[in-house]
Write a protein that holds these residues in place. Structure first.
Motif, PDB file in Angstrom:
ATOM      1  N   THR A   1       0.698  -1.157  -0.049  1.00 26.74           N
ATOM      2  CA  THR A   1      -0.044   0.080   0.028  1.00 26.74           C
ATOM      3  C   THR A   1       0.762   1.192  -0.097  1.00 26.74           C
ATOM      4  O   THR A   1       0.627   2.142  -0.661  1.00 26.74           O
TER       5      THR A   1
ATOM      6  N   THR B   1       2.559   1.780  -3.296  1.00 25.62           N
ATOM      7  CA  THR B   1       1.780   2.189  -4.439  1.00 25.62           C
ATOM      8  C   THR B   1       1.148   3.605  -4.272  1.00 25.62           C
ATOM      9  O   THR B   1       1.070   4.301  -5.144  1.00 25.62           O
ATOM     10  N   TRP B   2       0.844   4.034  -2.973  1.00 25.48           N
ATOM     11  CA  TRP B   2       0.476   5.233  -2.564  1.00 25.48           C
ATOM     12  C   TRP B   2       1.699   6.254  -2.717  1.00 25.48           C
ATOM     13  O   TRP B   2       1.405   7.472  -3.557  1.00 25.48           O
ATOM     14  N   TYR B   3       2.942   6.238  -2.704  1.00 25.08           N
ATOM     15  CA  TYR B   3       4.019   6.948  -2.908  1.00 25.08           C
ATOM     16  C   TYR B   3       4.220   7.068  -4.250  1.00 25.08           C
ATOM     17  O   TYR B   3       4.590   8.293  -4.620  1.00 25.08           O
TER      18      TYR B   3
ATOM     19  N   THR C   1       2.284   6.720  -6.644  1.00 26.50           N
ATOM     20  CA  THR C   1       1.267   7.351  -7.435  1.00 26.50           C
ATOM     21  C   THR C   1       1.145   8.932  -6.959  1.00 26.50           C
ATOM     22  O   THR C   1       0.907   9.893  -7.741  1.00 26.50           O
ATOM     23  N   LYS C   2       1.394   9.160  -5.931  1.00 25.91           N
ATOM     24  CA  LYS C   2       1.565  10.329  -5.443  1.00 25.91           C
ATOM     25  C   LYS C   2       2.812  11.405  -6.039  1.00 25.91           C
ATOM     26  O   LYS C   2       2.647  12.442  -6.331  1.00 25.91           O
TER      27      LYS C   2
ATOM     28  N   HIS D   1      -5.418  10.629  -7.150  1.00 27.67           N
ATOM     29  CA  HIS D   1      -6.111  10.724  -5.830  1.00 27.67           C
ATOM     30  C   HIS D   1      -6.932  12.076  -5.727  1.00 27.67           C
ATOM     31  O   HIS D   1      -7.429  12.087  -4.470  1.00 27.67           O
TER      32      HIS D   1
ATOM     33  N   LEU E   1      -7.057   5.599  -0.523  1.00 28.21           N
ATOM     34  CA  LEU E   1      -5.875   4.935   0.069  1.00 28.21           C
ATOM     35  C   LEU E   1      -6.631   3.595   0.615  1.00 28.21           C
ATOM     36  O   LEU E   1      -5.937   2.631   0.647  1.00 28.21           O
TER      37      LEU E   1
ATOM     38  N   CYS F   1      -5.672  -0.203   0.068  1.00 29.51           N
ATOM     39  CA  CYS F   1      -5.077  -1.122   0.962  1.00 29.51           C
ATOM     40  C   CYS F   1      -6.054  -2.435   0.979  1.00 29.51           C
ATOM     41  O   CYS F   1      -5.439  -3.338   1.356  1.00 29.51           O
TER      42      CYS F   1
ATOM     43  N   THR G   1      -5.717   1.011  -8.328  1.00 32.51           N
ATOM     44  CA  THR G   1      -5.094   2.344  -8.640  1.00 32.51           C
ATOM     45  C   THR G   1      -6.025   2.718  -9.895  1.00 32.51           C
ATOM     46  O   THR G   1      -6.334   3.892  -9.871  1.00 32.51           O
TER      47      THR G   1
END
Length: 382
Positions: A234, A237-239, A241-242, A249, A257, A261, A338
């Motif tokens: 998680t 992926t979050w890092y 895409t951000k 997002h 998020l 997750c 995503t």
């Protein structure tokens, strides 16, 4: 007097149900045995009776417990789990149900923001935990808490309707209490109810694991490994895409998020259950690992099985022996989650907030529910 949306919806759903019922009565072998039972109810019956397959014979059902008998049986034969036909059917049912829920939420005048979605997150986890109770019941045999036919309420996909009914009752109850002045808003009470349901459900499984003579064990290393892999996937992926696609997002924020997750948990639970169980449990010198290949669990969904088969046919043995054959499923889940999050643009929440929130709920539930079940199933050895 014109037809209201609620009346039109009820008429359309009622007509579809009556048409299906009429087909079952007029053409029972074709419509009921060959379609409804074969793809939908038969797999639930087989699963509820811990059979390898169920066979429809006349007006009755026979349960078989060996692969040779199932292979030799005359159609229709139903095996536990999903097929491509049943999964398409459930998607159609889900879309129809979402339309009805939107009408209900309009009547209650709620669910216009993601706070409602976040308050329901514990109920997604509760669905998987409740499904694991049924897995434990299978192992308990005569001492089962939910004997047949009651256990069908806890088997996929019926359990989605069971959890939906529980969640709906909780939502309506909390909304009424809040509007009667008992609470300042209903989100927090709803969240508390969901957490309490999980405490009771998981607590029951943990109590079984501590009770001598039960087939339920407790493998904390499996739980830790699954949660650690989920968190890592998680966060990565979050890092990513951000940093390189922040627009993904813009519409969902923290709710996105949660979606990622939820599907990371589903993918991680598959990796741990299918590839790591033998190492995590067998090498620890604990009780025998749950049944499967080499102590590992086995895939239960067509997509899982197809990806595992693809990995085994494409990747070299050295890679399979190191990483296993289920890790592509985790990657697929992360990419899919995503992509779904990216669809939820800000305009969607502005123009159709309830529909957007309900889609978030549905997308999260189909990831976190199975993921939680697989994680707890492996954690408690059932």
């Amino acid at each position: 007097m014109g037809t209201t949306p609620v009346r039109a919806y009820l008429l359309a759903v009622g007509a579809a149900v009556l048409a299906l019922a009429a087909g079952c009565v007029l053409f029972p072998e074709t419509v009921y045995d060959g379609f409804v039972w074969h793809y939908f109810w038969g797999p639930v019956q087989a699963d509820a009776n811990s059979a390898l397959c169920a066979v429809r014979e006349g007006a009755g059902t026979t349960y078989l417990y060996s692969q040779s008998e199932c292979a030799a049986a005359a159609e229709p034969v139903a095996e536990p789990g999903y097929t491509l036909v049943s999964e398409v059917g459930y998607v159609v049912v889900l879309l129809v149900a979402l339309s009805g829920v939107i009408l209900l939420l309009r009547k209650l005048n709620i669910a216009r923001d993601t706070d409602f979605f976040l308050a329901l997150v514990p109920f997604f986890f509760f669905g998987g935990a409740l499904r694991t109770v049924e897995d434990a019941d299978d192992a308990m045999a005569e001492a089962a808490l939910f004997p047949y036919p009651w256990n069908t309420l806890l088997i996929s996909p019926v359990i989605y309707f069971t959890v939906f009914a529980v969640a709906l009752a909780a939502v309506v109850g909390c909304v009424r209490l809040a509007r009667n002045g008992r609470f300042d808003g209903f989100y927090r009470p709803l969240l508390v109810v969901g957490v309490a349901l999980n405490v009771v459900t998981v607590g029951y499984l943990f109590a079984l694991s501590l009770t001598p003579g039960t087939p339920v064990d407790f493998y904390p290393q499996v739980l830790v490994a699954t949660l650690a892999l989920t968190a890592a996937a998680t966060a990565a992926t979050w890092y990513a895409t951000k940093r390189w696609a922040a627009w993904v997002h813009e519409g969902t924020g923290i709710a996105g998020l949660v979606v990622i997750c939820a599907h990371a948990l589903d993918g991680a639970a598959n990796v741990v259950g299918l590839n790591w169980m033998a190492a995590l449990v067998g090498d620890a010198g604990l009780a025998p690992a749950p049944p499967g290949v080499g102590g590992n669990l086995v895939p239960k969904h067509p997509v899982n099985a197809a990806i595992v088969d693809f990995s085994q046919s494409v990747f070299p043995p050295v890679l399979l022996s190191t990483l296993g054959d289920a890790w592509p499923f985790l990657l697929v889940k992360l990419v899919a989650a995503t992509a779904v999050v990216a669809i939820f643009e800000r305009e969607m929440f502005e123009e159709s907030p309830r529909y957007a929130v309900l889609l978030l709920i549905a997308v999260t539930a189909v990831g976190m529910g199975p993921g939680t079940r697989d994680m707890l199933r492996a954690t408690f050895g059932v």
